[in-house]
Motif scaffolding. Structure first.
Motif, mmCIF file in Angstrom:
data_model
loop_
_atom_site.group_PDB
_atom_site.id
_atom_site.type_symbol
_atom_site.label_atom_id
_atom_site.label_comp_id
_atom_site.label_asym_id
_atom_site.label_seq_id
_atom_site.Cartn_x
_atom_site.Cartn_y
_atom_site.Cartn_z
ATOM 1 N N LEU A 85 0.831 -1.209 0.000
ATOM 2 C CA LEU A 85 0.000 0.000 0.000
ATOM 3 C C LEU A 85 0.868 1.262 0.000
ATOM 4 O O LEU A 85 0.612 2.210 -0.735
ATOM 5 C CB LEU A 85 -0.920 0.007 1.220
ATOM 6 N N ALA A 86 1.942 1.230 0.864
ATOM 7 C CA ALA A 86 2.821 2.404 0.975
ATOM 8 C C ALA A 86 3.423 2.756 -0.381
ATOM 9 O O ALA A 86 3.545 3.928 -0.750
ATOM 10 C CB ALA A 86 3.926 2.143 1.989
ATOM 11 N N VAL A 87 3.807 1.706 -1.132
ATOM 12 C CA VAL A 87 4.430 1.968 -2.437
ATOM 13 C C VAL A 87 3.382 2.394 -3.467
ATOM 14 O O VAL A 87 3.593 3.339 -4.236
ATOM 15 C CB VAL A 87 5.202 0.718 -2.912
ATOM 16 N N ILE A 88 2.240 1.718 -3.444
ATOM 17 C CA ILE A 88 1.220 1.989 -4.471
ATOM 18 C C ILE A 88 0.708 3.431 -4.368
ATOM 19 O O ILE A 88 0.392 4.055 -5.380
ATOM 20 C CB ILE A 88 0.056 0.971 -4.368
ATOM 21 N N VAL A 89 0.681 3.952 -3.123
ATOM 22 C CA VAL A 89 0.203 5.328 -2.937
ATOM 23 C C VAL A 89 1.063 6.317 -3.736
ATOM 24 O O VAL A 89 0.565 7.330 -4.238
ATOM 25 C CB VAL A 89 0.201 5.674 -1.418
ATOM 26 N N ILE A 92 13.037 12.772 -12.766
ATOM 27 C CA ILE A 92 12.405 11.455 -12.658
ATOM 28 C C ILE A 92 13.236 10.571 -11.714
ATOM 29 O O ILE A 92 12.702 9.840 -10.881
ATOM 30 C CB ILE A 92 12.309 10.791 -14.061
ATOM 31 N N GLU A 93 14.563 10.660 -11.848
ATOM 32 C CA GLU A 93 15.429 9.838 -11.003
ATOM 33 C C GLU A 93 15.263 10.195 -9.538
ATOM 34 O O GLU A 93 15.184 9.324 -8.669
ATOM 35 C CB GLU A 93 16.888 10.016 -11.421
ATOM 36 N N ILE A 94 15.187 11.506 -9.271
ATOM 37 C CA ILE A 94 15.027 11.943 -7.876
ATOM 38 C C ILE A 94 13.715 11.392 -7.306
ATOM 39 O O ILE A 94 13.663 10.859 -6.197
ATOM 40 C CB ILE A 94 15.048 13.500 -7.785
ATOM 41 N N THR A 95 12.646 11.503 -8.131
ATOM 42 C CA THR A 95 11.348 11.000 -7.660
ATOM 43 C C THR A 95 11.431 9.504 -7.384
ATOM 44 O O THR A 95 10.920 9.001 -6.380
ATOM 45 C CB THR A 95 10.250 11.252 -8.725
ATOM 46 N N GLY A 96 12.088 8.786 -8.314
ATOM 47 C CA GLY A 96 12.254 7.340 -8.158
ATOM 48 C C GLY A 96 13.043 7.035 -6.884
ATOM 49 O O GLY A 96 12.703 6.121 -6.122
ATOM 50 N N PRO A 105 6.083 0.636 -17.168
ATOM 51 C CA PRO A 105 4.730 0.829 -17.718
ATOM 52 C C PRO A 105 4.113 2.176 -17.391
ATOM 53 O O PRO A 105 3.415 2.749 -18.235
ATOM 54 C CB PRO A 105 3.906 -0.299 -17.089
ATOM 55 N N ILE A 106 4.420 2.705 -16.214
ATOM 56 C CA ILE A 106 3.818 4.002 -15.879
ATOM 57 C C ILE A 106 4.343 5.078 -16.821
ATOM 58 O O ILE A 106 3.601 5.895 -17.359
ATOM 59 C CB ILE A 106 4.128 4.383 -14.416
ATOM 60 N N ASN A 107 5.637 5.028 -17.032
ATOM 61 C CA ASN A 107 6.270 5.963 -17.942
ATOM 62 C C ASN A 107 5.665 5.864 -19.327
ATOM 63 O O ASN A 107 5.357 6.853 -19.988
ATOM 64 C CB ASN A 107 7.755 5.596 -18.031
ATOM 65 N N ARG A 108 5.504 4.594 -19.763
ATOM 66 C CA ARG A 108 4.968 4.393 -21.115
ATOM 67 C C ARG A 108 3.518 4.843 -21.210
ATOM 68 O O ARG A 108 3.087 5.363 -22.228
ATOM 69 C CB ARG A 108 5.109 2.926 -21.509
ATOM 70 N N PRO A 153 0.264 7.260 -8.210
ATOM 71 C CA PRO A 153 -0.390 8.383 -8.919
ATOM 72 C C PRO A 153 0.497 9.616 -8.987
ATOM 73 O O PRO A 153 0.476 10.337 -9.991
ATOM 74 C CB PRO A 153 -1.632 8.669 -8.061
ATOM 75 N N ILE A 154 1.318 9.826 -7.935
ATOM 76 C CA ILE A 154 2.193 11.005 -7.951
ATOM 77 C C ILE A 154 3.207 10.868 -9.083
ATOM 78 O O ILE A 154 3.414 11.788 -9.869
ATOM 79 C CB ILE A 154 2.942 11.159 -6.600
ATOM 80 N N MET A 155 3.801 9.656 -9.162
ATOM 81 C CA MET A 155 4.786 9.423 -10.234
ATOM 82 C C MET A 155 4.136 9.624 -11.608
ATOM 83 O O MET A 155 4.689 10.263 -12.482
ATOM 84 C CB MET A 155 5.296 7.983 -10.186
#
Ligand SMILES: Nc1ncnc2c1ncn2[C@@H]1O[C@H](COP(=O)(O)OP(=O)(O)OP(=O)(O)O)[C@@H](O)[C@H]1O
Length: 623
Positions: free
Chosen positions: A209-213, A295-299, A337-340, A216-218
């Motif tokens: 859950l913590a990761v999935i939240v 993107i890297e920082i967010t990741g 996939p999110i990126n794509r 949407p931000i990413m």
């Protein structure tokens, strides 16, 4: 990034006020950008686009789906095997067993095999999606071209040729990505994301859950940024297109530019566009460079949450190291996939705009077409009757204001009058390039709106002032009149109109390749070729629009001879300013502002000393 064909071919310059300071430059160069680059998402349009895949759905789509399922399953299995390798083979819980190198080898081999399967399915998936993409684009382009060819003159009156060209090339091409990758990737990505979410929740729902939240931000960041970057690049493309368009215009008009010594002014305009293009490139490039690191920082931030919470859970005995590593891999797989999907969303917005423009053309009804119950026009004699014919190109502006003409088969009619008096309009109506607004137009008693358009045009030959020569050989150009003509017939008509002589002097005779629009031929030669084309078609009705307006006297004599032959036994309409062409006509019609003001033969009209007499006098005075 730039394309050869302009997306915005229309640019408009305001009147030139010289020597304005740089800051005021922009006001001088006003462009008209009326073709939207992107449009909001539209389901109906998307389903219409996807329906182009239907013919291939049965054959190819199952194969793609199979490759997709195998590929996704193998991909999702790898992190799970990694966790097994760590927890069972490398560092097992002492209560479960001891480290096992054999088990590690076995898992490694399985992972290797899975990678190979993934690679092979990937190759086939790309191959099949490319096949489907190419076929769809081929069909779409063919549909569009077929339809454009059927559209009526008034459709082309309203649009510059450039914008029509752009739809068949750029807009169709911009859909290519959507079909070759987009649609299939969209499904793969959704399946993959769904699979990963389920697996993450099964491994550890809290961590999951913590990761999935964060997803949407990413997604939001990736999509928003991409849209801005793409718009910036699109701007670069638009600017480059303008440069191309201006270059094209400048090269085509170089003679006029030099004759009027407008080089400096032209250079200023070019320089302005050039600077504009550079500025937009700098902006887009700066944005692009910032995108990757962000993107890297967010990741990295996501990984931080993962490892911090993961380590806590391991300490509490709720998670193993192997599962945490698998978790990290699954999260890593999340990004792709999110990126794509972000990219895909971008692609869709562009595709919406392109497809809207394409469908706008495909849905345009040719307003000149055969009625459902139209009959074939039988072999005609060539009687033509116009009764009170009124015509307006635009509502409220009559180009013809009640024309009455009764032409008997075999007669030659000359149409004369000042520029804009309606001569070309009459001949446009005869071939039914436009429909009359009021009155009646019959050929051999048949209302031309009641017969099949093709059967009508088949029996009418037209030679226009701007004789159009297509790229190809001279022979091909003459054969355009009748595609099944033999080489002998082609030479026969060329000899008859006096074109044979110059053709055989060309490097490859009849097989000499001519450029599009026949630039290597003189006006007179082009004219003779179009006469040969018309003679080959052997129509019952022949129309010559200003056919001898731009040639020298010697060629004119040749053309006069050719004309005599061409006109023999046919009903003909001749629009010509030259006295020599019309004086032998059976009937001369003098037009003025869309009305017939005088008619009769040459002698009668000369005696009348009216407008015709004036025109002839003026021509003599001028000569
Ligand atoms: N495609 C068009 N759309 C709108 N108006 C048009 C169009 N073609 C011609 N017209 C208008 O119709 C009128 C008659 O034009 P037409 O071309 O028949 O004249 P014309 O006698 O053949 O002239 P010219 O000797 O210069 O060729 C003109 O006022 C012209 O502006």
């Amino acid at each position: 990034m730039s394309t050869n064909v302009n997306t915005e071919p229309r640019h408009r310059r305001t009147s030139s006020g010289d020597n304005k300071p740089e800051g005021q430059m922009n006001e001088r160069f006003v462009y008209k950008d009326d073709d939207a680059i992107e449009k909001p998402f539209n389901w109906k349009q998307l389903t219409r686009l996807i329906s182009y895949m239907r013919p291939y759905a049965k054959q190819i789509l199952p194969l793609i789906a199979l490759m997709m399922i195998i590929g996704t399953a193998t991909k999702l299995a790898v992190p799970f095997l990694t966790s097994m390798a760590i927890d069972k083979a490398i560092d097992p819980d002492p209560s479960v067993g001891t480290p096992s190198l054999t088990m590690l080898y076995q898992i490694t081999i399985i992972v290797l095999v899975l990678y190979i399967i993934q690679w092979i399915t990937g190759i086939f998936r790309i191959k099949y999606t490319n096949i489907i993409g190419q076929r769809v684009i081929y069909d779409l382009r063919a549909d569009l071209f077929r339809h454009i060819q059927r559209l009526s003159f008034n459709f082309f009156d309203k649009r510059p040729a450039g914008s029509v060209l752009v739809r068949v090339t750029n807009d169709v091409n911009s859909l290519q990505d959507l079909f070759t990758n987009g649609v299939v990737n969209l499904i793969i990505d959704c399946v993959q994301l769904f699979g990963i979410v389920i697996i993450l929740l099964l491994i550890n729902w809290k961590l999951g859950l913590a990761v999935i939240v964060t997803v949407p931000i990413m997604f939001f960041i990736s999509t928003k940024l991409r849209i801005r970057i793409r718009r910036a690049w699109q701007e670069v493309r638009t600017k480059n297109s303008r440069i191309n368009s201006h270059l094209n215009e400048s090269i085509q008009g170089i003679r006029v530019t030099q004759a009027y010594t407008q080089e400096e002014e032209n250079m200023k305009f070019f320089d302005h566009m050039n600077k504009d293009s550079k500025k937009s490139w700098d902006k887009a490039s700066a944005m692009n460079q910032g995108f990757g690191p962000l993107i890297e920082i967010t990741g990295g931030f996501g990984s931080l949450i993962l490892f911090w919470l993961g380590a806590t859970l391991i300490q509490q005995g709720q998670l193993t190291i192997g599962l945490l590593v698998a978790f990290a891999q699954y999260v890593g797989n999340f990004w792709e996939p999110i990126n794509r999907l972000g990219q895909m969303y971008n692609q869709l917005l562009v595709a919406m705009a392109s497809s809207e423009r394409i469908f706008e053309f495909i849905d345009e009804d040719p307003n000149i077409k055969s009625k459902p119950n139209a009959t074939k026009l039988p072999q005609i004699k060539g009687d033509i009757k116009l009764e009170n014919v009124v015509f307006e190109y635009e509502k409220g502006r009559q180009a013809l204001k009640g024309i009455n003409l009764d032409v008997k088969a075999g007669q030659s009619i000359a149409l004369v009058g000042h520029t804009g008096s309606g001569k070309s309009t009459i001949i446009n109506l005869l071939s039914r390039f436009y429909d009359i607004s009021d009155g009646k137009l019959t050929i051999d008693g048949y209302d031309i709106r009641d017969v099949e358009v093709e059967s009508l045009r088949h029996q009418i030959g037209i030679v226009l002032q701007d004789t159009f020569i297509f790229s190809g050989t001279i022979r091909d150009n003459i054969r355009f009149g009748r595609l099944d003509a033999t080489n002998e017939e082609i030479e026969e008509v060329a000899k008859a109109v006096g074109a044979h002589e110059f053709i055989v002097q060309m490097p490859n005779g009849y097989d000499t390749e001519v450029e599009e629009r026949g630039n290597m031929l003189s006006m007179g030669q082009r004219q003779l070729l179009s006469f040969a084309r018309a003679l080959l078609a052997d129509p019952r009705i022949l129309i010559l629009d200003e056919a001898t307006a731009s040639i020298d006297t010697e060629t004119e004599l040749k053309i006069q001879e050719a004309l005599k032959l061409l006109l023999k036994g046919r009903t003909s309409f001749i629009v010509a300013h030259r006295l020599s062409t019309i004086r032998h006509a059976d009937h001369i019609v003098v037009l003025d502002h869309g009305r017939i003001i005088e008619e009769g033969n040459h002698q009668a009209l000369m005696k009348e000393k009216g407008t015709y007499y004036g025109l002839i006098e003026a021509q003599y005075r001028f000569l």
